[in-house]
Design a protein around this motif. Structure first.
Motif, PDB file in Angstrom:
ATOM      1  N   THR A  39       6.019   1.654  -0.224  1.00 43.14           N
ATOM      2  CA  THR A  39       5.188   0.640   0.410  1.00 43.14           C
ATOM      3  C   THR A  39       5.682  -0.755   0.076  1.00 43.14           C
ATOM      4  O   THR A  39       5.723  -1.635   0.944  1.00 43.14           O
ATOM      5  N   ARG A  40       6.087  -0.971  -1.154  1.00 42.79           N
ATOM      6  CA  ARG A  40       6.594  -2.289  -1.541  1.00 42.79           C
ATOM      7  C   ARG A  40       7.850  -2.670  -0.768  1.00 42.79           C
ATOM      8  O   ARG A  40       8.143  -3.854  -0.611  1.00 42.79           O
ATOM      9  N   ARG A  41       8.591  -1.697  -0.284  1.00 45.34           N
ATOM     10  CA  ARG A  41       9.824  -1.967   0.483  1.00 45.34           C
ATOM     11  C   ARG A  41       9.553  -2.200   1.971  1.00 45.34           C
ATOM     12  O   ARG A  41      10.460  -2.588   2.709  1.00 45.34           O
ATOM     13  N   GLU A  42       8.334  -1.977   2.422  1.00 44.94           N
ATOM     14  CA  GLU A  42       8.027  -2.136   3.844  1.00 44.94           C
ATOM     15  C   GLU A  42       8.032  -3.603   4.246  1.00 44.94           C
ATOM     16  O   GLU A  42       7.571  -4.460   3.488  1.00 44.94           O
ATOM     17  N   PRO A  43       8.536  -3.880   5.456  1.00 47.97           N
ATOM     18  CA  PRO A  43       8.456  -5.262   5.956  1.00 47.97           C
ATOM     19  C   PRO A  43       6.995  -5.710   6.025  1.00 47.97           C
ATOM     20  O   PRO A  43       6.131  -4.945   6.468  1.00 47.97           O
ATOM     21  N   GLY A  44       6.735  -6.889   5.552  1.00 48.98           N
ATOM     22  CA  GLY A  44       5.382  -7.431   5.616  1.00 48.98           C
ATOM     23  C   GLY A  44       4.533  -7.164   4.393  1.00 48.98           C
ATOM     24  O   GLY A  44       3.469  -7.758   4.241  1.00 48.98           O
ATOM     25  N   ASN A  45       4.970  -6.279   3.490  1.00 48.46           N
ATOM     26  CA  ASN A  45       4.199  -6.047   2.269  1.00 48.46           C
ATOM     27  C   ASN A  45       4.538  -7.129   1.259  1.00 48.46           C
ATOM     28  O   ASN A  45       5.695  -7.345   0.923  1.00 48.46           O
ATOM     29  N   LEU A  46       3.517  -7.826   0.794  1.00 45.87           N
ATOM     30  CA  LEU A  46       3.701  -8.894  -0.185  1.00 45.87           C
ATOM     31  C   LEU A  46       3.335  -8.454  -1.599  1.00 45.87           C
ATOM     32  O   LEU A  46       3.843  -9.003  -2.562  1.00 45.87           O
ATOM     33  N   ALA A  47       2.451  -7.464  -1.706  1.00 43.24           N
ATOM     34  CA  ALA A  47       2.054  -6.935  -3.021  1.00 43.24           C
ATOM     35  C   ALA A  47       1.417  -5.568  -2.816  1.00 43.24           C
ATOM     36  O   ALA A  47       0.748  -5.323  -1.811  1.00 43.24           O
ATOM     37  N   TYR A  48       1.639  -4.688  -3.788  1.00 46.05           N
ATOM     38  CA  TYR A  48       1.019  -3.362  -3.749  1.00 46.05           C
ATOM     39  C   TYR A  48       0.883  -2.907  -5.190  1.00 46.05           C
ATOM     40  O   TYR A  48       1.876  -2.711  -5.888  1.00 46.05           O
ATOM     41  N   HIS A  49      -0.354  -2.767  -5.643  1.00 43.10           N
ATOM     42  CA  HIS A  49      -0.607  -2.415  -7.036  1.00 43.10           C
ATOM     43  C   HIS A  49      -1.627  -1.283  -7.119  1.00 43.10           C
ATOM     44  O   HIS A  49      -2.608  -1.258  -6.381  1.00 43.10           O
ATOM     45  N   LEU A  50      -1.382  -0.381  -8.036  1.00 40.37           N
ATOM     46  CA  LEU A  50      -2.245   0.758  -8.293  1.00 40.37           C
ATOM     47  C   LEU A  50      -2.724   0.683  -9.734  1.00 40.37           C
ATOM     48  O   LEU A  50      -1.923   0.478 -10.649  1.00 40.37           O
ATOM     49  N   HIS A  51      -4.023   0.828  -9.922  1.00 39.84           N
ATOM     50  CA  HIS A  51      -4.624   0.800 -11.263  1.00 39.84           C
ATOM     51  C   HIS A  51      -5.483   2.046 -11.436  1.00 39.84           C
ATOM     52  O   HIS A  51      -6.042   2.555 -10.479  1.00 39.84           O
ATOM     53  N   GLU A  52      -5.611   2.503 -12.675  1.00 43.71           N
ATOM     54  CA  GLU A  52      -6.523   3.596 -12.984  1.00 43.71           C
ATOM     55  C   GLU A  52      -7.611   3.053 -13.900  1.00 43.71           C
ATOM     56  O   GLU A  52      -7.324   2.501 -14.961  1.00 43.71           O
ATOM     57  N   GLN A  53      -8.846   3.196 -13.466  1.00 47.32           N
ATOM     58  CA  GLN A  53      -9.999   2.701 -14.217  1.00 47.32           C
ATOM     59  C   GLN A  53     -10.370   3.687 -15.331  1.00 47.32           C
ATOM     60  O   GLN A  53     -10.053   4.871 -15.243  1.00 47.32           O
ATOM     61  N   GLU A  54     -11.074   3.193 -16.327  1.00 47.54           N
ATOM     62  CA  GLU A  54     -11.516   4.059 -17.432  1.00 47.54           C
ATOM     63  C   GLU A  54     -12.434   5.175 -16.957  1.00 47.54           C
ATOM     64  O   GLU A  54     -12.484   6.236 -17.566  1.00 47.54           O
ATOM     65  N   ASP A  55     -13.170   4.930 -15.862  1.00 46.26           N
ATOM     66  CA  ASP A  55     -14.095   5.954 -15.367  1.00 46.26           C
ATOM     67  C   ASP A  55     -13.421   6.968 -14.440  1.00 46.26           C
ATOM     68  O   ASP A  55     -14.086   7.803 -13.834  1.00 46.26           O
ATOM     69  N   GLY A  56     -12.086   6.888 -14.301  1.00 48.37           N
ATOM     70  CA  GLY A  56     -11.344   7.853 -13.503  1.00 48.37           C
ATOM     71  C   GLY A  56     -11.065   7.424 -12.073  1.00 48.37           C
ATOM     72  O   GLY A  56     -10.320   8.090 -11.365  1.00 48.37           O
ATOM     73  N   ARG A  57     -11.677   6.319 -11.636  1.00 46.90           N
ATOM     74  CA  ARG A  57     -11.391   5.841 -10.280  1.00 46.90           C
ATOM     75  C   ARG A  57     -10.018   5.182 -10.247  1.00 46.90           C
ATOM     76  O   ARG A  57      -9.514   4.689 -11.246  1.00 46.90           O
ATOM     77  N   PHE A  58      -9.444   5.179  -9.061  1.00 47.63           N
ATOM     78  CA  PHE A  58      -8.201   4.458  -8.827  1.00 47.63           C
ATOM     79  C   PHE A  58      -8.531   3.210  -8.021  1.00 47.63           C
ATOM     80  O   PHE A  58      -9.367   3.254  -7.112  1.00 47.63           O
ATOM     81  N   PHE A  59      -7.895   2.110  -8.366  1.00 51.19           N
ATOM     82  CA  PHE A  59      -8.080   0.848  -7.670  1.00 51.19           C
ATOM     83  C   PHE A  59      -6.748   0.461  -7.044  1.00 51.19           C
ATOM     84  O   PHE A  59      -5.724   0.438  -7.724  1.00 51.19           O
ATOM     85  N   LEU A  60      -6.761   0.205  -5.751  1.00 48.64           N
ATOM     86  CA  LEU A  60      -5.569  -0.246  -5.036  1.00 48.64           C
ATOM     87  C   LEU A  60      -5.759  -1.692  -4.616  1.00 48.64           C
ATOM     88  O   LEU A  60      -6.853  -2.086  -4.179  1.00 48.64           O
ATOM     89  N   TYR A  61      -4.692  -2.469  -4.743  1.00 47.17           N
ATOM     90  CA  TYR A  61      -4.705  -3.855  -4.278  1.00 47.17           C
ATOM     91  C   TYR A  61      -3.415  -4.082  -3.504  1.00 47.17           C
ATOM     92  O   TYR A  61      -2.322  -3.895  -4.042  1.00 47.17           O
ATOM     93  N   GLU A  62      -3.564  -4.440  -2.241  1.00 42.68           N
ATOM     94  CA  GLU A  62      -2.418  -4.650  -1.368  1.00 42.68           C
ATOM     95  C   GLU A  62      -2.548  -6.017  -0.708  1.00 42.68           C
ATOM     96  O   GLU A  62      -3.661  -6.455  -0.407  1.00 42.68           O
ATOM     97  N   VAL A  63      -1.428  -6.672  -0.456  1.00 39.06           N
ATOM     98  CA  VAL A  63      -1.419  -7.896   0.327  1.00 39.06           C
ATOM     99  C   VAL A  63      -0.348  -7.728   1.395  1.00 39.06           C
ATOM    100  O   VAL A  63       0.795  -7.364   1.092  1.00 39.06           O
TER     101      VAL A  63
END
Length: 109
Positions: A39-63
């Protein structure tokens, strides 16, 4: 951020949480991790981050540079396949937000 004609571009931020079924957490982690670098290599992607929360959820942040770039990303076969598998992997529907950024987007040198 401006385009070649000097017009301001308002990037689109997409972010949200995914809560995997406990027995599928490793599968979700693997699948999401496998999307990061392509995804980071795709044209138009400025940011792509994946986080894992302490409660087991995953948080995605894309620009994304534009809605069109995000739409192109969402149409890719690998992403369509992953999205099709989500109901079996998650405890509930993803909590997803998409907003136009109003703060300037800093482009790294």
């Amino acid at each position: 951020m401006t385009n070649q004609s000097g017009n301001t571009i308002a990037p689109l931020a997409l972010y949200g949480f995914l809560r995997p079924r406990p027995e599928r957490a490793d599968d979700v982690r693997r699948a999401l991790s496998g999307l990061v670098e392509p995804t980071r290599r795709e044209p138009g992607n400025l940011a792509y981050h994946l986080h894992e929360q302490e409660d087991g959820r995953f948080f995605l942040y894309e620009v994304w540079r534009s809605r069109e770039d995000l739409d192109r990303h969402n149409a890719l076969p690998a992403l369509r396949a992953f999205l099709g598998d989500l109901p079996a992997l998650l405890e509930d529907a993803p909590e997803v937000y998409a907003d136009t950024m109003i703060s300037p987007y800093a482009v790294s040198a």
